[in-house]
Design an enzyme around this catalytic site. Structure first.
Site, PDB file in Angstrom:
ATOM      1  N   GLU A 118       0.824  -1.221   0.000  1.00 18.63           N
ATOM      2  CA  GLU A 118       0.000   0.000   0.000  1.00 18.63           C
ATOM      3  C   GLU A 118       0.852   1.263   0.000  1.00 18.63           C
ATOM      4  OE1 GLU A 118       1.797  -0.277   3.247  1.00 18.63           O
ATOM      5  OE2 GLU A 118       0.243  -1.790   3.250  1.00 18.63           O
ATOM      6  N   HIS A 160       5.588  -0.037  12.008  1.00 14.04           N
ATOM      7  CA  HIS A 160       5.596  -1.238  11.158  1.00 14.04           C
ATOM      8  C   HIS A 160       6.987  -1.521  10.582  1.00 14.04           C
ATOM      9  CE1 HIS A 160       1.314  -1.695  11.405  1.00 14.04           C
ATOM     10  NE2 HIS A 160       1.077  -0.512  10.859  1.00 14.04           N
ATOM     11  N   ASP A 196      -1.503   2.342  19.008  1.00 14.41           N
ATOM     12  CA  ASP A 196      -2.056   2.460  17.652  1.00 14.41           C
ATOM     13  C   ASP A 196      -2.992   1.276  17.403  1.00 14.41           C
ATOM     14  OD1 ASP A 196      -1.158   3.823  14.740  1.00 14.41           O
ATOM     15  OD2 ASP A 196      -1.878   1.751  14.578  1.00 14.41           O
ATOM     16  N   HIS A 198      -3.149  -0.596  14.909  1.00 15.85           N
ATOM     17  CA  HIS A 198      -2.463  -1.698  14.224  1.00 15.85           C
ATOM     18  C   HIS A 198      -1.330  -2.272  15.066  1.00 15.85           C
ATOM     19  CE1 HIS A 198      -4.264   0.832  11.028  1.00 15.85           C
ATOM     20  NE2 HIS A 198      -4.580  -0.338  10.527  1.00 15.85           N
ATOM     21  N   ASP A 285      -5.801   5.734  15.694  1.00 15.96           N
ATOM     22  CA  ASP A 285      -6.746   5.071  14.798  1.00 15.96           C
ATOM     23  C   ASP A 285      -7.651   4.050  15.497  1.00 15.96           C
ATOM     24  OD1 ASP A 285      -4.363   3.685  15.049  1.00 15.96           O
ATOM     25  OD2 ASP A 285      -3.943   3.584  12.906  1.00 15.96           O
ATOM     26  N   TYR A 324      -6.403   8.475  11.143  1.00 12.31           N
ATOM     27  CA  TYR A 324      -6.789   8.980   9.818  1.00 12.31           C
ATOM     28  C   TYR A 324      -8.159   9.638   9.778  1.00 12.31           C
ATOM     29  CZ  TYR A 324      -2.899   5.923   9.483  1.00 12.31           C
ATOM     30  OH  TYR A 324      -1.705   5.339   9.737  1.00 12.31           O
TER      31      TYR A 324
HETATM   32  C1  6XA Z   1      -2.874  -0.808   4.861  1.00 11.47           C
HETATM   33  C2  6XA Z   1      -3.133  -0.344   6.229  1.00 11.47           C
HETATM   34  C3  6XA Z   1      -1.925   0.285   6.817  1.00 11.47           C
HETATM   35  C4  6XA Z   1      -2.173   0.779   8.198  1.00 11.47           C
HETATM   36  C5  6XA Z   1      -1.047   1.623   8.710  1.00 11.47           C
HETATM   37  C6  6XA Z   1      -1.226   2.117  10.088  1.00 11.47           C
HETATM   38  N1  6XA Z   1      -4.055  -1.310   4.228  1.00 11.47           N
HETATM   39  N2  6XA Z   1      -0.446   1.617  11.004  1.00 11.47           N
HETATM   40  O1  6XA Z   1      -2.026   2.957  10.431  1.00 11.47           O
HETATM   41  O2  6XA Z   1      -0.466   2.000  12.269  1.00 11.47           O
HETATM   42 ZN    ZN Z   2      -2.351   2.336  12.690  1.00  9.02          ZN
END
Ligand code: 6XA
Ligand code: ZN
Length: 343
Positions: A118, A160, A196, A198, A285, A324
């Site tokens: 992405e 990440h 976060d 994720h 998020d 976001y």
């Molecule tokens: C890709 C999603 C990436 C998420 C990235 C993010 N489809 N990481 O917010 O904390």
């Molecule tokens: Zn995230």
């Protein structure tokens, strides 16, 4: 609380993100930080300064040299190959393939050095990633010099990123750099708490075999959420790192009653670990209206979460990660900071 922020982040502004089979305007966009800056100023957190130059030595110590070379030169190599668009991975070393042989061709190299497709890399990405790391380094130095806390308004985010892969909008792992810097400055034990939405796969990966840095992450269950292939509760560390990794995966629709329970459990683990310094991967998020996430936290919940984090009483560096829902990213991030200061 002092805030460290670099305008250089603007140099990373890809036009495209691959999402649902379409190219869309990236969710992780420069305007996000304007909302955070606006809210900081509104709430009187106006001590906002640019970091000094990045210190490359800790980045070189953490990352694979081939990866750093790739990040620095990917754009030029992509253009030299005759590709018209932005640098995007389309080929990956998958199961039973040569996962440790970087190709010479940039089209192969970009897949070798990434964990997802992405995230596009552009002309200014390397400079922006370095400036983001510089903010993290400056925030850590400020706290190591005696301040109780600091906020690194990092963009691009970092959690990440591993020592040799980018993806999920991340290139260099800012939170990991902060933790390592605390260790170098004499903290025997450091904790990283990732709130976060994720899973912080990069941070986990960097410290998975280490007993001196505890990593805890609250996130969408890997069965349901990016990064999909890491973040299960049974990933507890390896070797001397056994017991120093704690994952709290949670299901779609999780609200603050359950989430805050996981937070309290993680905070108790950090206390028991005996951390002398704390790093927070501050993504917002988990907010209920985030366009790419599925938790149900509301704005006041971030304030309460900040208070609970502050109750640890540890020297703390906050590193900005995701978030976001553009109108609320500032409110939610600053709520965490205000809650912390209020504790
Ligand atoms: C890709 C999603 C990436 C998420 C990235 C993010 N489809 N990481 O917010 O904390
Ligand atoms: Zn995230």
């Amino acid at each position: 609380m002092k805030v460290f922020f670099s305008e250089e982040h603007r140099r990373h502004f890809p036009q495209a993100e691959l999402c649902g089979g379409e190219f869309v305007t990236p969710f992780e966009r420069p305007s996000r930080v304007e909302y955070v800056l606006g809210r900081l100023n509104e709430q009187g957190l106006t001590d906002i300064v640019a970091p000094g130059p990045v210190d490359m030595a800790p980045i070189r110590a953490m990352c694979d040299p081939g990866y750093l070379d790739f990040l620095e030169n990917a754009w030029d190599e992509w253009k030299a190959e005759g590709f018209a668009g932005e640098v995007i991975a389309a080929n990956f070393p998958a199961r039973r393939m040569q996962i440790f042989r970087p190709p010479r061709n940039i089209d192969g190299k970009v897949g070798y050095y990434s964990l997802a497709s992405e995230t596009a890399l552009t002309n200014g990405t390397w400079a922006a990633a370095l400036s983001s790391a510089a903010s993290a380094q400056a925030a850590q130095a400020h706290v190591a010099a005696g301040a109780k806390s600091a906020f690194a308004l990092c963009r691009p985010p970092g959690h990440h990123a591993t020592a040799d892969m980018f993806g999920g909008y991340c290139f260099l792992n800012n939170a990991a750099l902060v933790a390592e810097a605390f260790r170098r400055d004499g903290a025997g034990r450091v904790a990283i708490l990732d709130i976060d939405f994720h899973h912080g796969n990069g941070t986990q990966d960097i410290f998975f075999g280490r007993g001196d840095v505890f990593f805890a992450s609250l996130h969408g269950a890997p069965e349901d959420a990016f990064p999909y292939f890491l973040g299960y509760a049974d990933e507890t560390g390896i070797g001397t790192g056994e017991g120093a990794n704690a994952n709290y995966p949670m299901l779609p629709g999780t609200a603050y009653d359950v989430w805050s329970g996981a937070l309290d459990t993680a905070l108790a683990r950090i206390r028991a670990f005996g951390a002398e310094a704390l790093v927070i991967s501050l993504g917002t998020d988990a907010y209920k209206d985030d366009p790419i996430s599925f938790f149900k936290l509301d704005c006041p919940d971030f304030l309460d979460a900040g208070r609970r984090i502050g109750s640890l009483g540890l020297p703390t560096v906050f590193c900005m990660e995701g978030g976001y829902a553009i109108e609320q990213v500032g409110i939610n991030a600053v709520n965490v900071l205000e809650g912390f200061l209020d504790a």
